[in-house]
Design a protein around this motif. Structure first.
Motif, PDB file in Angstrom:
ATOM      1  N   ASP A  34       0.855  -1.167   0.000  1.00  0.00           N
ATOM      2  CA  ASP A  34       0.000   0.000   0.000  1.00  0.00           C
ATOM      3  C   ASP A  34       0.898   1.224   0.000  1.00  0.00           C
ATOM      4  N   GLY A  35       0.511   2.236  -0.725  1.00  0.00           N
ATOM      5  CA  GLY A  35       1.309   3.443  -0.758  1.00  0.00           C
ATOM      6  C   GLY A  35       0.447   4.669  -0.843  1.00  0.00           C
ATOM      7  N   ASP A  36       1.042   5.783  -0.505  1.00  0.00           N
ATOM      8  CA  ASP A  36       0.340   7.058  -0.508  1.00  0.00           C
ATOM      9  C   ASP A  36       1.242   8.078  -1.183  1.00  0.00           C
ATOM     10  N   ILE A  37       0.793   8.618  -2.321  1.00  0.00           N
ATOM     11  CA  ILE A  37       1.532   9.673  -3.006  1.00  0.00           C
ATOM     12  C   ILE A  37       0.684  10.930  -2.972  1.00  0.00           C
ATOM     13  N   ASN A  38       1.214  11.970  -2.365  1.00  0.00           N
ATOM     14  CA  ASN A  38       0.534  13.252  -2.271  1.00  0.00           C
ATOM     15  C   ASN A  38       1.263  14.231  -3.179  1.00  0.00           C
ATOM     16  N   VAL A  39       0.591  14.725  -4.209  1.00  0.00           N
ATOM     17  CA  VAL A  39       1.205  15.658  -5.156  1.00  0.00           C
ATOM     18  C   VAL A  39       0.701  17.066  -4.872  1.00  0.00           C
ATOM     19  N   THR A  49      10.009  26.251 -17.708  1.00  0.00           N
ATOM     20  CA  THR A  49      10.436  25.091 -18.481  1.00  0.00           C
ATOM     21  C   THR A  49       9.527  23.903 -18.177  1.00  0.00           C
ATOM     22  N   MET A  50       9.041  23.231 -19.218  1.00  0.00           N
ATOM     23  CA  MET A  50       8.182  22.069 -19.033  1.00  0.00           C
ATOM     24  C   MET A  50       9.000  20.923 -18.416  1.00  0.00           C
ATOM     25  N   LEU A  51       8.407  20.280 -17.384  1.00  0.00           N
ATOM     26  CA  LEU A  51       9.034  19.149 -16.709  1.00  0.00           C
ATOM     27  C   LEU A  51       7.928  18.243 -16.185  1.00  0.00           C
ATOM     28  N   GLU A  52       7.935  16.985 -16.611  1.00  0.00           N
ATOM     29  CA  GLU A  52       6.935  16.038 -16.143  1.00  0.00           C
ATOM     30  C   GLU A  52       7.615  14.708 -15.828  1.00  0.00           C
ATOM     31  N   ILE A  53       7.118  14.040 -14.793  1.00  0.00           N
ATOM     32  CA  ILE A  53       7.634  12.707 -14.445  1.00  0.00           C
ATOM     33  C   ILE A  53       6.472  11.742 -14.309  1.00  0.00           C
ATOM     34  N   LYS A  68      12.338   4.322  -9.506  1.00  0.00           N
ATOM     35  CA  LYS A  68      12.603   4.506 -10.938  1.00  0.00           C
ATOM     36  C   LYS A  68      11.729   5.657 -11.410  1.00  0.00           C
ATOM     37  N   ILE A  69      12.376   6.700 -11.879  1.00  0.00           N
ATOM     38  CA  ILE A  69      11.656   7.880 -12.333  1.00  0.00           C
ATOM     39  C   ILE A  69      11.897   8.035 -13.829  1.00  0.00           C
ATOM     40  N   GLU A  70      10.821   8.202 -14.575  1.00  0.00           N
ATOM     41  CA  GLU A  70      10.913   8.502 -15.990  1.00  0.00           C
ATOM     42  C   GLU A  70      10.319   9.886 -16.180  1.00  0.00           C
ATOM     43  N   GLY A  71      10.917  10.679 -17.049  1.00  0.00           N
ATOM     44  CA  GLY A  71      10.416  12.026 -17.211  1.00  0.00           C
ATOM     45  C   GLY A  71      10.705  12.610 -18.572  1.00  0.00           C
ATOM     46  N   ILE A  72      10.097  13.776 -18.795  1.00  0.00           N
ATOM     47  CA  ILE A  72      10.312  14.526 -20.028  1.00  0.00           C
ATOM     48  C   ILE A  72      10.492  15.996 -19.695  1.00  0.00           C
ATOM     49  N   SER A  73      11.232  16.659 -20.549  1.00  0.00           N
ATOM     50  CA  SER A  73      11.395  18.104 -20.460  1.00  0.00           C
ATOM     51  C   SER A  73      11.584  18.610 -21.883  1.00  0.00           C
ATOM     52  N   GLU A  74      11.882  19.870 -22.019  1.00  0.00           N
ATOM     53  CA  GLU A  74      12.135  20.429 -23.343  1.00  0.00           C
ATOM     54  C   GLU A  74      13.491  19.952 -23.840  1.00  0.00           C
ATOM     55  N   GLN A  75      13.617  19.730 -25.152  1.00  0.00           N
ATOM     56  CA  GLN A  75      14.859  19.201 -25.706  1.00  0.00           C
ATOM     57  C   GLN A  75      16.068  20.075 -25.392  1.00  0.00           C
ATOM     58  N   ASN A  76      15.868  21.375 -25.338  1.00  0.00           N
ATOM     59  CA  ASN A  76      17.001  22.274 -25.101  1.00  0.00           C
ATOM     60  C   ASN A  76      17.200  22.591 -23.613  1.00  0.00           C
ATOM     61  N   THR A 142       6.733  22.870  -8.990  1.00  0.00           N
ATOM     62  CA  THR A 142       6.666  24.318  -9.207  1.00  0.00           C
ATOM     63  C   THR A 142       6.940  24.615 -10.672  1.00  0.00           C
ATOM     64  N   GLY A 143       6.543  25.807 -11.111  1.00  0.00           N
ATOM     65  CA  GLY A 143       6.768  26.225 -12.495  1.00  0.00           C
ATOM     66  C   GLY A 143       5.789  25.545 -13.424  1.00  0.00           C
ATOM     67  N   ALA A 144       6.322  24.851 -14.435  1.00  0.00           N
ATOM     68  CA  ALA A 144       5.497  24.099 -15.385  1.00  0.00           C
ATOM     69  C   ALA A 144       5.776  22.618 -15.197  1.00  0.00           C
ATOM     70  N   ALA A 145       5.797  22.187 -13.950  1.00  0.00           N
ATOM     71  CA  ALA A 145       6.130  20.804 -13.625  1.00  0.00           C
ATOM     72  C   ALA A 145       4.894  20.050 -13.154  1.00  0.00           C
ATOM     73  N   GLY A 146       4.914  18.734 -13.369  1.00  0.00           N
ATOM     74  CA  GLY A 146       3.801  17.920 -12.924  1.00  0.00           C
ATOM     75  C   GLY A 146       4.134  16.448 -12.913  1.00  0.00           C
ATOM     76  N   VAL A 147       3.204  15.680 -12.362  1.00  0.00           N
ATOM     77  CA  VAL A 147       3.327  14.227 -12.288  1.00  0.00           C
ATOM     78  C   VAL A 147       2.243  13.645 -13.172  1.00  0.00           C
ATOM     79  N   ILE A 148       2.658  12.792 -14.096  1.00  0.00           N
ATOM     80  CA  ILE A 148       1.712  12.128 -14.999  1.00  0.00           C
ATOM     81  C   ILE A 148       1.296  10.822 -14.353  1.00  0.00           C
ATOM     82  N   ASP A 149       0.062  10.445 -14.531  1.00  0.00           N
ATOM     83  CA  ASP A 149      -0.456   9.177 -13.995  1.00  0.00           C
ATOM     84  C   ASP A 149       0.476   8.042 -14.373  1.00  0.00           C
TER      85      ASP A 149
END
Length: 155
Positions: A34-39, A49-53, A68-76, A142-149
């Motif tokens: 069981d786990g609890d993630i609070n975003v 800058t866009m940042l998502e994990i 294990k964290i997978e994420g995306i950001s802007e190419q530059n 913060t900024g343009a960051a978020g957590v994707i399902d």
């Protein structure tokens, strides 16, 4: 031989009736986690800058003791995790990254993405509690960051 098979059958029947098999099953199902993630997300900043994990699977973290964290950001963008630069692999219009680390509690992982002419975005993952069957994680964005399902397809 028939007597041995019959005796084993009777023993199995007695164990089922007495509840021994249910008890054994319940004892061995303690790995069900069981786990609890609070975003917590600040107001979205379109100039950041866009940042998502994604990939914060609580059951897997408890089982392997590795996050294990997978994420995306802007190419530059330049991305750092706990101050260490991360290599972005190009994918369409974004850069993708992966990160793995042994987990302990308490623990803090800070991801920062910065692109030219934009404000930085951050994701701070705080492992607050970790036991053999429970994990509590707080994620601050913060900024343009978020957590994707985490149920979405992996990169």
């Amino acid at each position: 031989m028939r007597y041995i098979i019959a005796a084993l059958g009777i023993l199995l029947l007695v164990m089922v009736v007495s509840g021994c098999i249910d008890q054994w099953t319940n004892e061995n199902m303690k790995n069900v986690t069981d786990g609890d993630i609070n975003v917590i997300t600040s107001e979205f900043d379109p100039n950041a800058t866009m940042l998502e994990i994604y990939g914060l699977n609580t059951s897997e973290i408890i089982k392997t003791r590795i996050i294990k964290i997978e994420g995306i950001s802007e190419q530059n963008a330049s991305v750092t995790i706990n101050g260490e630069p991360v290599t972005l692999r190009p994918s369409y219009t974004e850069g993708i990254f992966t990160y793995e680390s042994p987990v302990e509690a308490p623990m803090k992982i800070e991801i920062i993405a910065e692109a030219p002419d934009k404000e930085p975005s951050t994701i701070t993952i705080i492992i607050e509690e970790l036991t053999n069957d429970y994990i509590k994680i707080t994620v601050n964005c913060t900024g343009a960051a978020g957590v994707i399902d985490s149920s979405l397809p992996k990169i």
